[in-house]
Each structure stands twice: as C-alpha cells, then as structure tokens.
Motif scaffolding. Structure first.
Motif, PDB file in Angstrom:
ATOM      1  N   ALA A 171      46.207  31.650  35.514  1.00 34.95           N
ATOM      2  CA  ALA A 171      46.734  32.513  36.377  1.00 34.95           C
ATOM      3  C   ALA A 171      46.597  34.221  36.106  1.00 34.95           C
ATOM      4  O   ALA A 171      46.558  34.766  37.050  1.00 34.95           O
ATOM      5  CB  ALA A 171      48.465  32.675  36.226  1.00 34.95           C
ATOM      6  N   GLN A 172      46.100  34.592  34.944  1.00 40.54           N
ATOM      7  CA  GLN A 172      45.605  35.788  34.805  1.00 40.54           C
ATOM      8  C   GLN A 172      44.250  36.202  35.348  1.00 40.54           C
ATOM      9  O   GLN A 172      44.182  37.346  35.652  1.00 40.54           O
ATOM     10  CB  GLN A 172      45.434  35.972  33.235  1.00 40.54           C
ATOM     11  CG  GLN A 172      44.147  35.351  32.700  1.00 40.54           C
ATOM     12  CD  GLN A 172      44.139  35.479  31.045  1.00 40.54           C
ATOM     13  OE1 GLN A 172      44.830  34.449  30.446  1.00 40.54           O
ATOM     14  NE2 GLN A 172      43.377  36.373  30.564  1.00 40.54           N
ATOM     15  N   GLY A 189      44.767  31.589  48.642  1.00 43.39           N
ATOM     16  CA  GLY A 189      44.060  32.306  47.823  1.00 43.39           C
ATOM     17  C   GLY A 189      44.835  33.139  47.091  1.00 43.39           C
ATOM     18  O   GLY A 189      44.979  33.344  45.914  1.00 43.39           O
ATOM     19  N   ALA A 190      45.857  33.554  47.858  1.00 46.30           N
ATOM     20  CA  ALA A 190      46.723  34.935  47.021  1.00 46.30           C
ATOM     21  C   ALA A 190      47.967  33.717  46.153  1.00 46.30           C
ATOM     22  O   ALA A 190      48.303  34.495  45.050  1.00 46.30           O
ATOM     23  CB  ALA A 190      47.655  35.298  48.107  1.00 46.30           C
ATOM     24  N   HIS A 200      34.670  38.484  38.174  1.00 43.09           N
ATOM     25  CA  HIS A 200      34.148  37.511  39.011  1.00 43.09           C
ATOM     26  C   HIS A 200      35.281  36.294  39.200  1.00 43.09           C
ATOM     27  O   HIS A 200      34.998  35.704  40.497  1.00 43.09           O
ATOM     28  CB  HIS A 200      32.852  36.672  38.452  1.00 43.09           C
ATOM     29  CG  HIS A 200      31.938  37.842  38.255  1.00 43.09           C
ATOM     30  ND1 HIS A 200      31.109  38.501  39.139  1.00 43.09           N
ATOM     31  CD2 HIS A 200      30.934  38.309  37.014  1.00 43.09           C
ATOM     32  CE1 HIS A 200      30.217  39.163  39.008  1.00 43.09           C
ATOM     33  NE2 HIS A 200      30.192  39.223  37.334  1.00 43.09           N
ATOM     34  N   ILE A 201      36.017  36.083  38.320  1.00 45.61           N
ATOM     35  CA  ILE A 201      36.863  34.815  38.573  1.00 45.61           C
ATOM     36  C   ILE A 201      37.875  35.091  39.734  1.00 45.61           C
ATOM     37  O   ILE A 201      38.000  34.201  40.791  1.00 45.61           O
ATOM     38  CB  ILE A 201      37.523  34.275  37.302  1.00 45.61           C
ATOM     39  CG1 ILE A 201      36.505  33.929  36.332  1.00 45.61           C
ATOM     40  CG2 ILE A 201      38.612  33.359  37.844  1.00 45.61           C
ATOM     41  CD1 ILE A 201      35.845  32.619  36.904  1.00 45.61           C
ATOM     42  N   PRO A 202      38.814  36.155  39.756  1.00 42.10           N
ATOM     43  CA  PRO A 202      39.610  36.250  40.732  1.00 42.10           C
ATOM     44  C   PRO A 202      38.965  36.346  42.531  1.00 42.10           C
ATOM     45  O   PRO A 202      39.609  35.496  43.165  1.00 42.10           O
ATOM     46  CB  PRO A 202      40.143  37.780  40.669  1.00 42.10           C
ATOM     47  CG  PRO A 202      39.868  37.937  39.079  1.00 42.10           C
ATOM     48  CD  PRO A 202      38.662  37.008  39.016  1.00 42.10           C
ATOM     49  N   PRO A 203      37.768  37.045  42.514  1.00 45.98           N
ATOM     50  CA  PRO A 203      37.361  36.573  43.883  1.00 45.98           C
ATOM     51  C   PRO A 203      37.024  35.305  44.312  1.00 45.98           C
ATOM     52  O   PRO A 203      37.083  34.793  45.721  1.00 45.98           O
ATOM     53  CB  PRO A 203      36.050  37.465  43.931  1.00 45.98           C
ATOM     54  CG  PRO A 203      36.330  38.774  42.673  1.00 45.98           C
ATOM     55  CD  PRO A 203      37.072  37.842  41.873  1.00 45.98           C
ATOM     56  N   ILE A 204      36.483  34.537  43.257  1.00 47.27           N
ATOM     57  CA  ILE A 204      36.306  33.149  43.566  1.00 47.27           C
ATOM     58  C   ILE A 204      37.613  32.312  43.927  1.00 47.27           C
ATOM     59  O   ILE A 204      37.546  31.667  44.950  1.00 47.27           O
ATOM     60  CB  ILE A 204      35.308  32.342  42.462  1.00 47.27           C
ATOM     61  CG1 ILE A 204      34.373  33.065  42.065  1.00 47.27           C
ATOM     62  CG2 ILE A 204      35.405  30.848  42.479  1.00 47.27           C
ATOM     63  CD1 ILE A 204      33.591  32.694  40.826  1.00 47.27           C
ATOM     64  N   ALA A 205      38.504  32.749  43.174  1.00 48.83           N
ATOM     65  CA  ALA A 205      40.049  32.174  43.446  1.00 48.83           C
ATOM     66  C   ALA A 205      40.316  32.227  44.611  1.00 48.83           C
ATOM     67  O   ALA A 205      41.238  31.355  45.481  1.00 48.83           O
ATOM     68  CB  ALA A 205      40.850  32.418  42.480  1.00 48.83           C
TER      69      ALA A 205
END
Length: 398
Positions: free
Chosen positions: A66-67, A55-56, A118-123
C-alpha cells in the motif's frame, strides 16, 4: 448471538459493496482496453472513470504494498476480490508491462527512491513501459546484447533493440545494456530509459497479421541519469532473468495473450455453429474427439496455472517452472487457433471483403498472430533448455 463472520468473509462483503458502488455496469464483460497490444486508443468516459477509481483504490495491483499505491491485500483477499469481480463481469483496467513484469521486479531489486518514483504511477495505470531486451544479434543468445552505456556524468547509450512491444506508445523503457565489454554476462546492467529522451527513435514493424505491435528502437547518444541504474553495474543479467520469470508466468496464462485466447469462445460452441447438424450435434467424430481433448487439456492447464501462481506467491515470486507453463500455454494457444480455423473452414480464411463476419476476420488474424506465441518471451527451444538445466538438472556436473 450469531458468531462474527470470518475476516475473509468480511472482506468479501467490503469488496462486493465497493464494486457495486464503483464499477460502471455498462462495462460488464468487456475486454480490458488498457492491456491491448495494438496501442492505447481512446477510453470512453466510463472506462476512464473505472480506471481512475481502481487505480486510486490500489486494487489494480491488489497484493502490491500500500505504501507504493498497491492494494496491500493478502493473497486470500486478492483471490476473493478476483472472484467478486468475475461474479459481476468486472475487469481489471490496470495492466501492461509495468504490472506484468517491471513492477514486481523493481519491488524486489529497486532502491526506495526508485520504488517511490515508479511503482505508484504503474499502480494507477498512468505510465506505459516497454522492454528493451532483444537485439538483431541478441535474440536467443540474449547475453550477447551490444547496446552500450558509456559511463560519464550520465550513462550515454548507443545501440539498437528490436521486437520492442508497444515501444511507439511507451513512456519509459527497462533495458538490458552493456556497461563492460570484457565480461559477457557480468558486463550487463539494468537501466531505465525515458522514451521521449533525445536520441530515442522507434520504427514500427508490420507483422503478417497486419498489426504493428512491435518496434525497432534506436538509441543515439541517449543521456540517462545514473539514478536510473537498477541494482548495481553488472547485475543486469540476474535482474533481467528474474523479470523474464515474471514475463513467462504472465504469458503462460491469465495475464497474457495466451490467457486472453483461452478465455475466448468455446470451441464446442463454435463447432456446433459451423459444423453442427439440425440438432446442434457435431457429426465429425474425429473433430469432436479433438475438441474434447483440447477442452480437457485447457481446463487442466488453467487449474495448474492457478496452483503455480499460488506457489509462486508463497515462494516470493515465479520460478523456472514458469518456462514449463509458457511452453504448454503456447502449444495450447496455437492448437486452439488451428482448430478454430478448421472448424470455420473457408469462413476462417478471409482477410477482408463481404461474406465474412467480423469474428471470422479476427480469427484469421489471431491464427497468424498466434504463430509468434512460441517465440516471444523466450522461444520454446530456449524454455526447453531452461527446463532441462534448471528443473531436471541435466548437464550438471556430478
């Protein structure tokens, strides 16, 4: 002086080195625990570490920007990453409806603030999403949704959804709600709802397979911030249809249930075990022929899926052809389950008790569960309508 390696081969070396350093070898070849329909469960220390590391890095969603926490890789690089993971038996620990359906849709339709939220927590695999689409009187006729969002300083949502996959474990829900009772399709909006908000209740539905992966979900005066509207009011049908294309693309193969079944134990090996003679040959000529035809069709389907996935990426997302893939994948999945039960004979009909191996009991439940594959995500009949109208142009006015 030797020529410099091609850029893609340079990335291959990078990916191979990173995987060698970070993938826990004890997880080699194991299933993705985070994509199980049956619920979150407890992760082992190695699974939790692999999930956090992937995830990281952003490689759980390798082609996402990537953003927003994605890998930012090209399609060619993502393909190389997949090949390198397969080479060492690694699997992607980041999955679920956020990755399969909601994330790609939000990247296309969401505001910058919504994508950043919302996208970063999904990623990173930190949030579980569920889908609020079907209702007791809005299944095949999805545009008949009656869950209503009254417009106040917040949206106030009242209504019921059904077949909410994983709703009892989800953190958030993307839902189709009615904001205008005067228009059928044009009165639908796409709203994001917190599952722990006051007034949200889930009731698991027990299936014939013995599992309870689906829920009835009730909304009673649920207050939803205006900022949780994706797109504009009345755009929900357009957004929701686009999301269904992503869903059907996943369900047809690698990212969904059909893909997991197609990746199971080869039927030929199973037949040699249960129906083979002393030399491991399958004596039943009819069964042998049907297994060969199924294996050929399955391999052809896998190759077609790969081509369709590449076409979808080059054309900015899946198209109506995902309906074809969904129908074919459902049929092959069900045929495989039927053949497996036939091969196992009485050993494939056990439910519990002594005399049955664990994989035999699992096959019984898989066979029963597989009956739903041609229904959820849009029934076969609905997909046939989509194929007829949107691909073949049948029914169009001259």
């Amino acid at each position: 002086m030797a020529d410099a390696p091609e850029p893609i081969e340079g990335f291959r070396a990078e990916a191979r080195a990173w995987l060698a350093e970070h993938f826990p070898p004890e997880l080699k070849g194991k299933d993705n625990a985070m994509s199980a329909v049956e619920g979150p469960g407890e992760l082992t220390e190695a699974e939790a570490r692999w999930k956090a590391t992937m995830g990281a890095k952003g490689w759980g969603v390798p082609t996402w920007p990537a953003q927003y926490g994605g890998g930012g890789l090209s399609r060619a690089e993502a393909r190389v990453l997949s090949e390198e993971m397969a080479r060492i038996g690694a699997w992607n620990p980041i999955g679920g409806m956020g990755v399969m359906m909601f994330g790609p849709t939000l990247l296309e339709y969401g505001s910058e603030a919504q994508k950043a939220e919302h996208i970063p927590p999904i990623a990173r695999g930190e949030v579980r999403w569920c889908q609020g689409y079907s209702e007791p009187n809005a299944g095949s006729d999805l545009a008949n949704v009656q869950t209503f969002a009254a417009d106040d300083d917040h949206y106030v949502v009242n209504g019921q959804k059904t077949w909410t996959s994983g709703g009892q474990w989800a953190d958030k829900c993307f839902a189709l709600v009615r904001t205008d009772k005067g228009h059928k399709h044009g009165g639908i909006s796409f709203l994001l709802i917190d599952m722990d908000a006051p007034g949200v209740e889930t009731r698991p539905i027990r299936l014939i397979s013995g599992q309870s992966p689906f829920c009835e979900t009730f909304f009673t005066d649920v207050r939803v911030p205006k900022a949780n509207l994706v797109g504009r009011e009345g755009q929900g049908w357009e957004i929701g249809t686009r999301l269904l294309q992503h869903e059907r693309s996943s369900l047809s193969g690698g990212g969904g249930s059909a893909g997991r079944m197609l990746a199971g134990k080869p039927l030929a090996a199973m037949a040699k075990e249960y129906r083979g003679d002393a030399d491991g040959r399958i004596a039943d000529a009819d069964l042998r022929g049907r297994i060969v035809r199924h294996e050929m069709e399955m391999r052809a389907f896998a190759l077609t899926l790969r081509r369709a996935a590449l076409d979808a990426k080059s054309n900015s997302g899946p198209s109506a052809t995902s309906s074809i893939m969904k129908n074919v994948g459902a049929r092959i999945t069900q045929e495989r389950a039927e053949l497996a039960i036939e091969i196992m004979g009485m050993q494939g009909l056990g439910w519990e008790g002594e005399g049955f191996a664990e994989e035999e009991l699992a096959q019984t439940r898989t066979w029963l569960w597989g009956k739903a594959v041609s229904i959820y995500g849009g029934s076969t009949e609905i997909q046939n309508n989509v194929i007829a109208k949107r691909i073949l142009g049948m029914g169009a006015k001259a």
